[in-house]
Design a protein around this motif. Structure first.
Motif, PDB file in Angstrom:
ATOM      1  N   LYS A 129     -12.387 -14.276   2.166  1.00  0.00           N
ATOM      2  CA  LYS A 129     -11.223 -13.761   2.901  1.00  0.00           C
ATOM      3  C   LYS A 129     -11.186 -14.339   4.318  1.00  0.00           C
ATOM      4  O   LYS A 129     -10.120 -14.679   4.838  1.00  0.00           O
TER       5      LYS A 129
ATOM      6  N   VAL B  84      -5.791  -0.494  10.608  1.00  0.00           N
ATOM      7  CA  VAL B  84      -5.190  -0.211   9.301  1.00  0.00           C
ATOM      8  C   VAL B  84      -6.164   0.462   8.352  1.00  0.00           C
ATOM      9  O   VAL B  84      -5.793   0.824   7.238  1.00  0.00           O
TER      10      VAL B  84
ATOM     11  N   ILE C 121      -1.570   1.542  12.362  1.00  0.00           N
ATOM     12  CA  ILE C 121      -0.586   1.112  11.360  1.00  0.00           C
ATOM     13  C   ILE C 121      -0.873   1.718   9.991  1.00  0.00           C
ATOM     14  O   ILE C 121       0.022   1.881   9.169  1.00  0.00           O
TER      15      ILE C 121
ATOM     16  N   ASN D 254     -16.319  -7.397   8.412  1.00  0.00           N
ATOM     17  CA  ASN D 254     -16.157  -6.041   8.963  1.00  0.00           C
ATOM     18  C   ASN D 254     -17.367  -5.150   8.689  1.00  0.00           C
ATOM     19  O   ASN D 254     -17.465  -4.049   9.219  1.00  0.00           O
TER      20      ASN D 254
ATOM     21  N   ARG E 221      -9.805  -3.737  -3.223  1.00  0.00           N
ATOM     22  CA  ARG E 221     -10.002  -4.703  -2.129  1.00  0.00           C
ATOM     23  C   ARG E 221     -10.214  -6.115  -2.637  1.00  0.00           C
ATOM     24  O   ARG E 221     -10.777  -6.960  -1.933  1.00  0.00           O
TER      25      ARG E 221
ATOM     26  N   PHE F 278       0.849  -1.190   0.000  1.00  0.00           N
ATOM     27  CA  PHE F 278       0.000   0.000   0.000  1.00  0.00           C
ATOM     28  C   PHE F 278       0.889   1.246   0.000  1.00  0.00           C
ATOM     29  O   PHE F 278       0.568   2.253  -0.620  1.00  0.00           O
TER      30      PHE F 278
ATOM     31  N   ALA G 183      -6.060   2.541   5.169  1.00  0.00           N
ATOM     32  CA  ALA G 183      -6.330   2.068   3.803  1.00  0.00           C
ATOM     33  C   ALA G 183      -7.553   2.752   3.190  1.00  0.00           C
ATOM     34  O   ALA G 183      -7.669   2.831   1.969  1.00  0.00           O
ATOM     35  N   SER G 184      -8.428   3.255   4.030  1.00  0.00           N
ATOM     36  CA  SER G 184      -9.619   3.949   3.510  1.00  0.00           C
ATOM     37  C   SER G 184      -9.261   5.321   2.951  1.00  0.00           C
ATOM     38  O   SER G 184     -10.076   5.959   2.289  1.00  0.00           O
TER      39      SER G 184
ATOM     40  N   VAL H 212       2.669   3.152  14.581  1.00  0.00           N
ATOM     41  CA  VAL H 212       3.612   2.123  14.111  1.00  0.00           C
ATOM     42  C   VAL H 212       4.092   2.497  12.711  1.00  0.00           C
ATOM     43  O   VAL H 212       3.273   2.701  11.809  1.00  0.00           O
TER      44      VAL H 212
ATOM     45  N   VAL I 192       7.167   0.944  10.158  1.00  0.00           N
ATOM     46  CA  VAL I 192       8.242  -0.044  10.099  1.00  0.00           C
ATOM     47  C   VAL I 192       9.580   0.586   9.693  1.00  0.00           C
ATOM     48  O   VAL I 192      10.643   0.128  10.124  1.00  0.00           O
TER      49      VAL I 192
ATOM     50  N   THR J  40       6.677  -5.522  10.236  1.00  0.00           N
ATOM     51  CA  THR J  40       5.644  -4.634  10.792  1.00  0.00           C
ATOM     52  C   THR J  40       4.802  -5.382  11.819  1.00  0.00           C
ATOM     53  O   THR J  40       4.536  -4.869  12.920  1.00  0.00           O
TER      54      THR J  40
ATOM     55  N   ALA K  36     -12.497  -9.075   7.945  1.00  0.00           N
ATOM     56  CA  ALA K  36     -12.279  -8.869   6.515  1.00  0.00           C
ATOM     57  C   ALA K  36     -13.644  -8.651   5.862  1.00  0.00           C
ATOM     58  O   ALA K  36     -14.682  -8.776   6.519  1.00  0.00           O
ATOM     59  N   SER K  37     -13.616  -8.349   4.558  1.00  0.00           N
ATOM     60  CA  SER K  37     -14.852  -7.906   3.906  1.00  0.00           C
ATOM     61  C   SER K  37     -15.611  -9.009   3.163  1.00  0.00           C
ATOM     62  O   SER K  37     -16.656  -8.731   2.590  1.00  0.00           O
TER      63      SER K  37
ATOM     64  N   GLY L  82      -5.323  -9.483   4.040  1.00  0.00           N
ATOM     65  CA  GLY L  82      -4.400  -8.724   3.188  1.00  0.00           C
ATOM     66  C   GLY L  82      -2.957  -9.138   3.447  1.00  0.00           C
ATOM     67  O   GLY L  82      -2.685 -10.104   4.178  1.00  0.00           O
ATOM     68  N   ALA L  83      -2.036  -8.390   2.853  1.00  0.00           N
ATOM     69  CA  ALA L  83      -0.618  -8.714   2.996  1.00  0.00           C
ATOM     70  C   ALA L  83      -0.186  -8.589   4.458  1.00  0.00           C
ATOM     71  O   ALA L  83       0.308  -9.550   5.061  1.00  0.00           O
ATOM     72  N   LEU L  84      -0.375  -7.424   5.029  1.00  0.00           N
ATOM     73  CA  LEU L  84      -0.016  -7.250   6.439  1.00  0.00           C
ATOM     74  C   LEU L  84      -0.899  -8.122   7.328  1.00  0.00           C
ATOM     75  O   LEU L  84      -0.423  -8.706   8.301  1.00  0.00           O
TER      76      LEU L  84
HETATM   77  P1  NDP Z   1      -3.556  -5.088   2.023  1.00  0.00           P
HETATM   78  O1  NDP Z   1      -3.057  -6.254   1.231  1.00  0.00           O
HETATM   79  O2  NDP Z   1      -3.969  -5.343   3.420  1.00  0.00           O
HETATM   80  O3  NDP Z   1      -4.756  -4.404   1.234  1.00  0.00           O
HETATM   81  C1  NDP Z   1      -5.534  -3.417   1.835  1.00  0.00           C
HETATM   82  C2  NDP Z   1      -6.785  -3.980   2.538  1.00  0.00           C
HETATM   83  O4  NDP Z   1      -7.329  -2.944   3.327  1.00  0.00           O
HETATM   84  C3  NDP Z   1      -7.888  -4.375   1.559  1.00  0.00           C
HETATM   85  O5  NDP Z   1      -7.756  -5.672   1.049  1.00  0.00           O
HETATM   86  C4  NDP Z   1      -9.119  -4.207   2.426  1.00  0.00           C
HETATM   87  O6  NDP Z   1      -9.392  -5.394   3.171  1.00  0.00           O
HETATM   88  C5  NDP Z   1      -8.717  -3.134   3.445  1.00  0.00           C
HETATM   89  N1  NDP Z   1      -9.452  -1.888   3.173  1.00  0.00           N
HETATM   90  C6  NDP Z   1     -10.371  -1.348   3.972  1.00  0.00           C
HETATM   91  N2  NDP Z   1     -10.866  -0.232   3.447  1.00  0.00           N
HETATM   92  C7  NDP Z   1     -10.262  -0.065   2.263  1.00  0.00           C
HETATM   93  C8  NDP Z   1     -10.391   0.909   1.243  1.00  0.00           C
HETATM   94  N3  NDP Z   1     -11.239   1.939   1.336  1.00  0.00           N
HETATM   95  N4  NDP Z   1      -9.611   0.779   0.149  1.00  0.00           N
HETATM   96  C9  NDP Z   1      -8.743  -0.233   0.028  1.00  0.00           C
HETATM   97  N5  NDP Z   1      -8.584  -1.199   0.989  1.00  0.00           N
HETATM   98  C10 NDP Z   1      -9.356  -1.108   2.090  1.00  0.00           C
HETATM   99  O7  NDP Z   1      -2.454  -3.942   1.996  1.00  0.00           O
HETATM  100  P2  NDP Z   1      -1.093  -3.836   2.837  1.00  0.00           P
HETATM  101  O8  NDP Z   1      -0.855  -5.058   3.627  1.00  0.00           O
HETATM  102  O9  NDP Z   1      -0.034  -3.355   1.919  1.00  0.00           O
HETATM  103  O10 NDP Z   1      -1.396  -2.636   3.831  1.00  0.00           O
HETATM  104  C11 NDP Z   1      -2.465  -2.684   4.751  1.00  0.00           C
HETATM  105  C12 NDP Z   1      -2.443  -1.396   5.565  1.00  0.00           C
HETATM  106  O11 NDP Z   1      -1.328  -1.410   6.440  1.00  0.00           O
HETATM  107  C13 NDP Z   1      -2.310  -0.129   4.715  1.00  0.00           C
HETATM  108  O12 NDP Z   1      -3.041   0.895   5.351  1.00  0.00           O
HETATM  109  C14 NDP Z   1      -0.825   0.165   4.774  1.00  0.00           C
HETATM  110  O13 NDP Z   1      -0.522   1.506   4.525  1.00  0.00           O
HETATM  111  C15 NDP Z   1      -0.513  -0.279   6.205  1.00  0.00           C
HETATM  112  N6  NDP Z   1       0.891  -0.651   6.428  1.00  0.00           N
HETATM  113  C16 NDP Z   1       1.610   0.142   7.269  1.00  0.00           C
HETATM  114  C17 NDP Z   1       2.895  -0.162   7.605  1.00  0.00           C
HETATM  115  C18 NDP Z   1       3.606   0.688   8.601  1.00  0.00           C
HETATM  116  O14 NDP Z   1       4.817   0.570   8.762  1.00  0.00           O
HETATM  117  N7  NDP Z   1       2.896   1.552   9.311  1.00  0.00           N
HETATM  118  C19 NDP Z   1       3.594  -1.315   6.985  1.00  0.00           C
HETATM  119  C20 NDP Z   1       2.729  -2.129   6.140  1.00  0.00           C
HETATM  120  C21 NDP Z   1       1.429  -1.779   5.868  1.00  0.00           C
HETATM  121  P3  NDP Z   1     -10.945  -5.829   3.387  1.00  0.00           P
HETATM  122  O15 NDP Z   1     -11.529  -5.898   2.000  1.00  0.00           O
HETATM  123  O16 NDP Z   1     -10.870  -7.145   4.048  1.00  0.00           O
HETATM  124  O17 NDP Z   1     -11.541  -4.749   4.231  1.00  0.00           O
END
Ligand code: NDP
Length: 323
Positions: free
Chosen positions: A176, A215, A237, A191, A313, A41, A240-241, A262, A264, A126, A171-172, A150-152
């Protein structure tokens, strides 16, 4: 070499396919032949100009990748040409070759494929730093993991189980949630549930959770606080929204609760913290308790499609780009 570059920030359309000279490793640097890039992300936010750090342009994005060591710059020891390593380098991964400081190289267990190695550093460090270093998770405590497929999220579920925590995964979609259960989540909840706060309380004997990984951001943050047990810790952390959250600090007093930021990147720059985290995570990988979850793989040239896949998503686990 082939690479993707941005000359200005914006949506994925600003990613430009270019041909660049192969970089030369300077003193203290390592040249890697990039085999797989973990799409984060943070890369999407960097391209959009909305990330915590704002590197100067033009820029080859790509903070996390795995590759084989091609050439060592002067003064580099402890690495061998041909060895597969990962890199947590901030940028430079969207290319066939990348020269990174030796300090950005993360040794990876041989049992991981290039894609798994590329999916490892950001998410697993992280998760570890959030839960253990900053959240002081204790065995038997509970954690609510947002975006758990998701990844994290998949990394956090696995690391949390290894720390003997009870995991509530959000999760949504049902698909998932099924993935989260396969990774060991004890409880899974959509969620979108209207009664989410109550559902979390019902699964924690009415107390709420000890730890919560935030997140998503936005207005849901108020519900996150309502799901928190006395002495609970929210780990902020991400968002994502795209929405930030407001907090009235005094609401934390009644439950002796804490909200902890947090990131990383600065923690990963601390060799002592990294050694400790690497030791812990390598053992889990060797023991089979932890294995990065790979989602879809895209050719590097289709990075824009990969960006859309994550932001819509649709993705689970880590999305990989292959140069
Ligand atoms: P993910 O693979 O987790 O993808 C993002 C997920 O966030 C989606 O699959 C979705 O899951 C959820 N989500 C909820 N609302 C939204 C939205 N409006 N738009 C898109 N996705 C949404 O991504 P990452 O693992 O790369 O990152 C997850 C979060 O963690 C991000 O916010 C990222 O910035 C943060 N992060 C922060 C780090 C740090 O050091 N602070 C390090 C790594 C990541 P669902 O459909 O299940 O709701």
């Amino acid at each position: 070499m082939r690479a993707l570059m941005i000359r200005k920030t914006g949506g994925p359309e600003v990613l430009e396919a270019v041909t660049l000279p192969r970089p030369q490793p300077g003193p203290g640097e390592v040249l890697l032949r990039v085999r797989a890039v973990g799409l984060n992300f943070a890369d999407i936010l960097t391209v959009a100009g909305k990330y915590l750090s704002r590197p100067p342009l033009p820029l080859v994005p790509g903070m996390e990748f795995a590759g084989t060591v091609e050439q060592l710059g002067s003064g580099v020891s402890g690495l061998e040409v041909g060895q597969t390593v990962a890199a947590l380098a901030g940028h430079g991964g969207f290319a066939e070759y990348a020269s990174v400081p030796a300090s950005a190289v993360v040794p990876v267990p041989e049992s991981l494929s290039a894609a798994e190695a590329a999916a490892f550093p950001v998410s697993y460090f992280t998760a570890y730093f959030a839960l253990r270093t900053l959240g002081h998770a204790q065995p038997g405590e509970s954690v609510l993991v947002q975006a758990a497929a998701g990844a994290l999220g998949t990394a956090t579920v696995q690391v949390a189980k290894a720390l003997d925590l009870t995991v509530i995964a959000l999760a949504s979609s049902e698909e998932k949630l099924a993935l989260c259960r396969r990774l060991g989540a004890d409880h899974t909840l959509l969620n979108s549930r209207e009664d989410l706060v109550q559902a979390v309380r019902d699964r924690t004997d009415g107390r709420g959770v000890d730890l919560l990984t935030e997140v998503v951001g936005g207005e849901g943050f108020a519900s996150s606080l309502q799901m928190l047990a006395p002495l609970g810790r929210v780990l902020v952390i991400g968002a994502a929204s795209g929405q930030t959250s407001q907090l009235v600090a005094q609401t934390l007093m009644r439950g002796n609760q804490a909200v902890i930021g947090v990131w990383v990147t600065p923690l990963a720059a601390d060799p002592v913290r990294m050694r400790e985290a690497s030791g812990f995570l390598s053992e889990l990988i060797a023991g089979g308790q932890v294995r990065p979850v790979i989602g879809r793989t895209f050719p590097l040239e289709q990075a824009a499609e990969a960006f859309a896949f994550v932001t819509s998503r649709a993705s689970t686990g880590k999305v990989i780009l292959e140069p």
